[in-house]
Design an enzyme around this catalytic site. Structure first.
Site, PDB file in Angstrom:
ATOM      1  N   HIS A   9      21.508  -3.605 -16.190  1.00  0.00           N
ATOM      2  CA  HIS A   9      20.914  -4.686 -16.980  1.00  0.00           C
ATOM      3  C   HIS A   9      20.882  -5.964 -16.129  1.00  0.00           C
ATOM      4  O   HIS A   9      21.797  -6.218 -15.339  1.00  0.00           O
ATOM      5  CB  HIS A   9      21.726  -4.917 -18.264  1.00  0.00           C
ATOM      6  N   GLU A  69      12.374  -4.595 -18.221  1.00  0.00           N
ATOM      7  CA  GLU A  69      12.762  -5.852 -18.867  1.00  0.00           C
ATOM      8  C   GLU A  69      12.558  -7.011 -17.893  1.00  0.00           C
ATOM      9  O   GLU A  69      13.460  -7.335 -17.113  1.00  0.00           O
ATOM     10  CB  GLU A  69      14.252  -5.813 -19.242  1.00  0.00           C
TER      11      GLU A  69
HETATM   12  P1  PGA Z   1      16.278 -10.008 -25.859  1.00  0.00           P
HETATM   13  O1  PGA Z   1      17.149  -9.136 -24.843  1.00  0.00           O
HETATM   14  O2  PGA Z   1      15.654  -9.028 -26.847  1.00  0.00           O
HETATM   15  O3  PGA Z   1      17.263 -10.929 -26.510  1.00  0.00           O
HETATM   16  O4  PGA Z   1      15.235 -10.705 -25.066  1.00  0.00           O
HETATM   17  C1  PGA Z   1      16.711  -7.913 -24.363  1.00  0.00           C
HETATM   18  C2  PGA Z   1      17.688  -7.403 -23.328  1.00  0.00           C
HETATM   19  O5  PGA Z   1      18.169  -8.206 -22.513  1.00  0.00           O
HETATM   20  O6  PGA Z   1      18.025  -6.196 -23.326  1.00  0.00           O
END
Ligand code: PGA
Length: 247
Positions: free
Chosen positions: A91, A161
């Site tokens: 992540h 992401e």
């Molecule tokens: P968010 O986070 O939905 O708060 O943007 C997503 C993530 O970091 O997995």
């Protein structure tokens, strides 16, 4: 669709965790989507062992070590033994804390060796006009997958992401068109790493400011298999609305 609720460190009380788990179980009965909760590890120990619902659990991270003198590490056998099915690896909030490509690749191997399905997070910090961001994403995928056997590569779930879209609001998330383009690129990279047609079967998720307001448009535009949701997944009203929007 697969909806992974990344609770991050937002949920700090048993009461709040209880409420969110009960809600997920209720929602799971009324949706075709598969719901996965990723709480902090102690809550996996609370909820996963006695879980008989279709909701499953993911850890937010896993150690690159195995048992031994490693204070503070939570290893793959511990998580698998408690009943976690998935683990989020790489992540951006962990990469920012210093995780290298090498460390992430080790974590991928540890997870798979203990039957945890890795949800590998990749994504660029910012977009540029000469496509450098594509190289970053390619490197993140390649470095994590090339150490794995072809069979293990095919078990990985990929979560795209982009960092610039994390923790904001639907208005600042990626557009459906840009997501569709990116998913084509991700599938191209996956096709280079996975044999034959198996790359087409890899699940690709999107994460970054997914909210009830944009989830349906994002799901409709790109050939994605689900979402990794942060802040909106720990608000009961938003989470219920997200799940319903895909039902
Ligand atoms: P968010 O986070 O939905 O708060 O943007 C997503 C993530 O970091 O997995």
């Amino acid at each position: 669709m697969l909806i992974v609720a990344n609770w991050k460190a937002y949920v700090e009380t048993r009461k709040k965790a209880d409420a969110l788990v009960s809600l997920a179980k209720r929602l799971a009965k009324k949706t075709n989507s598969a719901l996965v909760l990723a709480p902090s590890d102690p809550f996996i120990g609370v909820f996963a062992p006695k879980n008989i619902s279709s909701v499953s659990f993911a850890a937010q991270d896993v150690s690159h070590t195995l048992g031994g003198a490693h204070t503070g590490e939570v290893t793959a056998p511990v998580l698998a033994g408690l009943g976690a099915t998935y683990v989020i690896i790489g992540h951006s909030e962990r990469r920012r804390a210093g995780e290298s490509y090498l460390l992430i690749a080790e974590k991928m191997q540890r997870a798979l060796a203990h039957n945890l399905i890795p949800i590998l997070c990749v994504g660029e910090e910012a977009r540029d006009t000469d496509g450098k961001y594509l190289t970053v994403v390619r490197e993140e995928i390649t470095s994590a997958l090339e150490v794995l056997s072809p069979k293990d590569r095919s078990r990985v779930i990929l979560a795209y992401e982009p960092l610039w879209a994390i923790g904001k609001s639907a208005a600042e998330a990626i557009t459906p068109t840009d997501l569709a383009e990116m998913v084509l690129y991700l599938r191209k990279v996956l096709a280079e790493l996975l044999p034959g047609k198996s790359s087409g079967r890899t699940k690709v998720l999107y994460g970054g400011s997914v909210e009830p307001e944009n989830i349906r448009d994002l799901a409709g535009a790109a050939s994605i298999d689900g979402f990794l949701v942060g802040h909106a997944s720990v608000d009961p009203t938003s989470f219920a609305a997200l799940v319903r929007a895909l039902s």
